[in-house]
Scaffold this active site. Structure first.
Site, PDB file in Angstrom:
ATOM      1  N   TYR A 205     -10.266  -8.883  -9.379  1.00  0.00           N
ATOM      2  CA  TYR A 205     -10.280  -7.680 -10.522  1.00  0.00           C
ATOM      3  C   TYR A 205     -12.144  -8.056 -10.818  1.00  0.00           C
ATOM      4  O   TYR A 205     -13.208  -8.943 -10.924  1.00  0.00           O
ATOM      5  CB  TYR A 205     -10.189  -8.582 -11.841  1.00  0.00           C
ATOM      6  CG  TYR A 205     -10.015  -7.557 -12.961  1.00  0.00           C
ATOM      7  CD1 TYR A 205      -9.944  -6.693 -13.301  1.00  0.00           C
ATOM      8  CD2 TYR A 205     -10.492  -8.270 -14.086  1.00  0.00           C
ATOM      9  CE1 TYR A 205      -9.906  -6.087 -14.171  1.00  0.00           C
ATOM     10  CE2 TYR A 205     -10.865  -7.256 -14.595  1.00  0.00           C
ATOM     11  CZ  TYR A 205     -10.420  -6.457 -14.948  1.00  0.00           C
ATOM     12  OH  TYR A 205     -10.892  -5.370 -16.394  1.00  0.00           O
ATOM     13  N   GLU A 291      -7.189   4.347  -4.954  1.00  0.00           N
ATOM     14  CA  GLU A 291      -5.750   4.900  -4.847  1.00  0.00           C
ATOM     15  C   GLU A 291      -6.386   6.590  -4.151  1.00  0.00           C
ATOM     16  O   GLU A 291      -8.101   7.208  -5.135  1.00  0.00           O
ATOM     17  CB  GLU A 291      -4.977   4.588  -5.730  1.00  0.00           C
ATOM     18  CG  GLU A 291      -5.991   5.132  -7.609  1.00  0.00           C
ATOM     19  CD  GLU A 291      -4.697   4.677  -7.990  1.00  0.00           C
ATOM     20  OE1 GLU A 291      -3.071   6.207  -8.599  1.00  0.00           O
ATOM     21  OE2 GLU A 291      -3.908   3.335  -8.400  1.00  0.00           O
ATOM     22  N   ARG A 295      -2.556  15.696  -5.777  1.00  0.00           N
ATOM     23  CA  ARG A 295      -2.425  16.759  -6.033  1.00  0.00           C
ATOM     24  C   ARG A 295      -3.914  17.369  -6.788  1.00  0.00           C
ATOM     25  O   ARG A 295      -4.746  16.804  -7.247  1.00  0.00           O
ATOM     26  CB  ARG A 295      -1.586  16.062  -7.516  1.00  0.00           C
ATOM     27  CG  ARG A 295      -2.383  14.860  -8.500  1.00  0.00           C
ATOM     28  CD  ARG A 295      -1.825  14.603  -9.734  1.00  0.00           C
ATOM     29  NE  ARG A 295      -2.399  14.460 -10.837  1.00  0.00           N
ATOM     30  CZ  ARG A 295      -2.559  12.761 -10.450  1.00  0.00           C
ATOM     31  NH1 ARG A 295      -2.106  12.039  -9.807  1.00  0.00           N
ATOM     32  NH2 ARG A 295      -3.587  11.993 -11.681  1.00  0.00           N
TER      33      ARG A 295
HETATM   34  C1  MV4 Z   1      -8.873  -1.697 -10.491  1.00  0.00           C
HETATM   35  C2  MV4 Z   1     -10.036  -2.958 -11.181  1.00  0.00           C
HETATM   36  C3  MV4 Z   1     -10.657  -3.713 -11.279  1.00  0.00           C
HETATM   37  N1  MV4 Z   1     -10.598  -4.167 -10.026  1.00  0.00           N
HETATM   38  N2  MV4 Z   1      -9.135  -2.994  -9.487  1.00  0.00           N
HETATM   39  C4  MV4 Z   1      -7.494   1.352 -12.973  1.00  0.00           C
HETATM   40  C5  MV4 Z   1      -6.714   2.525 -12.547  1.00  0.00           C
HETATM   41  C6  MV4 Z   1      -5.806   2.556 -11.310  1.00  0.00           C
HETATM   42  N3  MV4 Z   1      -6.197   3.610 -10.296  1.00  0.00           N
HETATM   43  C7  MV4 Z   1      -7.541   1.626 -11.210  1.00  0.00           C
HETATM   44  N4  MV4 Z   1      -7.374   0.636 -12.107  1.00  0.00           N
HETATM   45  C8  MV4 Z   1      -8.886  -0.086 -11.683  1.00  0.00           C
HETATM   46  N5  MV4 Z   1      -8.427  -1.107 -10.277  1.00  0.00           N
HETATM   47  C9  MV4 Z   1     -10.177  -3.707  -8.831  1.00  0.00           C
HETATM   48  N6  MV4 Z   1      -9.996  -5.001  -8.376  1.00  0.00           N
HETATM   49  C10 MV4 Z   1      -9.924  -1.636 -12.986  1.00  0.00           C
HETATM   50  C11 MV4 Z   1      -9.771  -0.776 -12.943  1.00  0.00           C
HETATM   51  C12 MV4 Z   1      -9.906   0.030 -14.114  1.00  0.00           C
HETATM   52  C13 MV4 Z   1      -8.324  -0.349 -14.728  1.00  0.00           C
HETATM   53  C14 MV4 Z   1      -8.454  -1.741 -15.244  1.00  0.00           C
HETATM   54  C15 MV4 Z   1      -7.043  -1.445 -16.227  1.00  0.00           C
HETATM   55  C16 MV4 Z   1      -7.746  -1.117 -17.339  1.00  0.00           C
HETATM   56  C17 MV4 Z   1      -8.518   0.151 -17.706  1.00  0.00           C
HETATM   57  C18 MV4 Z   1      -8.791   0.461 -16.479  1.00  0.00           C
HETATM   58  C19 MV4 Z   1     -10.051   1.358 -16.306  1.00  0.00           C
HETATM   59  C20 MV4 Z   1     -10.401   1.753 -15.123  1.00  0.00           C
HETATM   60  C21 MV4 Z   1     -10.098   1.240 -14.396  1.00  0.00           C
END
Ligand code: MV4
Length: 450
Positions: A205, A291, A295
Site C-alpha cells: 500500500y 488497472e 470504456r
Molecule cells: C492502491 C492505492 C495505494 N496502493 N494500490 C483505488 C482505485 C483503484 N483503481 C486503485 N486504488 C488504489 N490502489 C496500492 N497498492 C491507492 C488507491 C487509491 C485509493 C484507495 C483507497 C481509497 C481511496 C483511493 C483513492 C485513490 C487511489
C-alpha cells in the site's frame, strides 16, 4: 470489420447519452435511445432520432438488461451499440451478445473486457508488457496464510484488492499483521456479495500518491495516447475534480507513462477508447500500473479540451474499420483543462444523494467553458441512478487561467430546488494548496474537509 454504421443504439442515459447522440449527429449516424419509464422526459429521448422504452425505472430491468438492449437494437435495425460508461459498458457477456447478433459493440472484444475486468490478470498482463507494478502477490492468494506470507515479504502496510472489483470497490488497507485476518475476511465477503467472486490479491500500500491515468484510443497495433488526467481529487473513490495535464508530471514522465500505456495496449491487442490507471509516487517519481478501464470515461472531456480531438467521434468512427488518420506527433497538449463534477448530493450531509425537482437551472458560458449536462429547469432527478447532474469543464492557456474561469463559471451556474456539490467546488477552488497543484489522493479527506 469494414461495415458502415448508419444507426446506433445508445445503451445508456443522462449526460453520456447526450454526448453519444451529439457525436453521432456530427457523424451523420442515426440514433436510437433506449429509456426507462423514469427517463421518459429526458433530453436524450428528445434529441435522439428514435427512442424506445424498455422497462420500468429500476436499472436491472432496463440499462442493465442485456437481452432487452440487444432486442431493441435488432428491432430498430441498429448497426452498432454504444454502452457509455457504467451499466454494461465493461460487461463481457453484453459485448459478446452484441457480437453474436451482428451488432458492432463500441468497445473492445469480450475477451479483452474479461481479461481487464480480472484485476489480478490485468496486473499480470501489465507485468508481461514490462510496466512497473507495485510489489505484491503473483495473481490471487489462496487464503489468509498466503496473504500473510506476501505481506511479511513486501512489508506492511498492504492493500487487499478484490480481483473482480476495480475502481476502489472491495479494497482493504492493512497496517500490521494483527489486522490481516479480519480485513481479509471482510474483503472476501464484500467481494463475494458485490461481484459473486471472492478472489483477493495483495499489493504493497502506497500513501501520498496521485491517481494519474492515460487516455488511449486506437485499433490493435495502431493505438495512440492522448496524455494524462490527474484524478487525485476524490472522496471515497468518487472522483470530484479531474485535470489535464497533471501539475505533477514533467514532459519526460508524461512520455514514459504514455509509452507504458501503449505497451499494454499492444500487448493485449486493444481496440477502443480506454484508460490506463497508474498511481504516481511524487517523492520517488515512480509510477505503477493499477488497472485498465475499457470504456470511455466520465472525465474524457478534459482530454478533449487540451488535445482538440472529439474522442467519442473517434471511438465510433474507428469501429467501422476505417483507420484513424491521426499520428502520435499530431497529438499535442495545448493549455490546461479542469472538470468539476456537479452532483445532486449534499456536501454538508456526507454527500448524501439529493434527487428531486430542479426548479431553476442556469448553465454558465463564455470563453473556455463547456458544460456536459442532461438537466434543465423543471427536470426531476430520479432517485434510481447516479447523482451526476453536470460536468463543468474549463480550459485556459495556463492552469491559472483555467482555474480563474472555473471560479467564474461556478459563480455563474445556478441549480435550485435540490442540494448540489457546487458550493463544495467553490470552497475547494479557494484552497491555496489546490491552487498550487499540490495534492494527493487523500487531500479531500485529510486536508480539505478537516
Ligand atoms: C492502491 C492505492 C495505494 N496502493 N494500490 C483505488 C482505485 C483503484 N483503481 C486503485 N486504488 C488504489 N490502489 C496500492 N497498492 C491507492 C488507491 C487509491 C485509493 C484507495 C483507497 C481509497 C481511496 C483511493 C483513492 C485513490 C487511489
Amino acid at each position: 470489420m469494414n461495415k458502415p454504421i448508419r444507426r446506433l443504439l445508445v445503451a445508456n442515459r443522462g449526460e453520456i447519452a447526450l454526448r453519444v447522440i451529439r457525436a453521432c449527429r456530427e457523424l451523420g449516424i442515426e440514433t436510437v435511445q433506449v429509456y426507462s419509464e423514469a427517463d421518459a422526459n429526458s433530453l436524450a429521448v428528445k434529441l435522439a432520432d428514435r427512442s424506445v422504452c424498455i422497462g420500468r425505472a429500476h436499472s436491472g430491468d432496463t440499462y442493465l438488461n442485456a437481452p432487452f438492449l440487444v432486442n431493441a437494437a435488432l428491432m430498430h435495425q441498429a448497426d452498432a451499440v454504444h454502452p457509455g460508461y457504467g451499466f454494461l459498458s465493461e460487461n463481457g457477456a453484453f459485448a459478446e451478445m452484441c457480437e453474436q447478433h451482428g451488432l458492432i459493440f463500441i468497445g473492445p472484444s469480450a475477451q479483452v473486457i474479461r481479461a481487464m475486468g480480472d484485476k489480478a490478470m490485468a496486473r499480470k498482463l501489465a507485468k508481461e508488457a514490462g510496466i512497473p507494478i507495485t510489489p505484491g502477490s503473483d495473481g490471487n492468494v489462496s487464503g489468509i496464510d498466503e496473504a500473510r506470507d506476501v505481506a511479511e515479504r513486501i512489508v506492511y502496510p498492504v492493500i487487499l484488492k478484490a480481483s473482480a472489483g476495480g475502481g476502489g470497490r472491495g479494497m482493504r488497507v492493512v497496517w500490521n499483521a494483527g489486522g490481516l485476518a479480519e480485513a481479509f475476511r471482510e474483503a472476501a465477503r464484500e467481494a463475494k456479495g458485490a461481484f459473486g467472486d471472492d478472489a483477493i490479491y495483495v499489493e504493497k500500500y502506497l500513501t501520498r500518491i496521485r491517481h494519474i491515468e492515460i487516455q488511449v484510443l486506437g485499433v490493435g497495433d495502431r493505438v495512440l495516447h492522448f496524455g494524462e488526467r490527474d484524478c487525485s481529487i476524490q472522496r471515497r473513490n468518487q472522483k470530484l475534480v479531474e485535470e489535464s495535464p497533471s501539475p505533477a508530471l514533467t514532459e519526460e514522465l508524461r512520455s514514459r507513462l504514455g509509452e507504458a500505456a501503449l505497451r499494454l495496449c499492444r500487448h493485449v491487442g486493444y481496440t477502443n477508447a480506454g484508460t490506463i490507471e497508474f498511481i504516481f509516487d511524487e517523492e520517488s517519481k515512480q509510477f505503477y500500473f493499477m488497472e485498465m478501464n475499457t470504456r470511455i470515461q466520465v472525465e474524457h472531456p478534459v482530454t478533449e479540451m487540451v488535445t482538440g480531438f472529439d474522442l467519442v467521434k473517434c471511438q465510433i468512427q474507428m469501429m467501422t474499420g476505417e483507420p484513424l488518420a491521426i499520428s502520435q506527433e499530431q497529438i499535442r497538449i495545448n493549455g490546461h483543462a479542469l472538470e468539476c463534477r456537479i452532483n445532486a448530493e449534499d456536501p454538508e450531509n456526507n454527500f448524501l444523494p439529493c434527487p428531486g425537482l430542479i426548479t431553476r437551472y442556469h448553465s454558465p458560458g463564455g470563453p473556455g467553458v463547456r458544460v456536459d449536462s442532461h438537466v434543465f429547469s423543471g427536470y426531476t432527478v430520479p432517485p434510481y441512478y447516479d447523482s451526476l447532474l453536470a460536468k463543468l469543464i474549463c480550459w485556459g492557456r495556463t492552469r491559472e487561467e483555467a482555474l480563474a474561469r472555473m471560479r467564474r463559471a461556478l459563480d455563474e451556474m445556478v441549480i435550485e430546488g435540490i442540494k448540489t456539490t457546487l458550493g463544495f467546488h467553490k470552497r475547494l477552488l479557494e484552497q491555496e494548496q489546490f491552487q498550487q497543484g499540490n495534492f494527493h489522493t487523500r487531500y479531500v479527506q485529510e486536508v480539505f474537509l478537516l
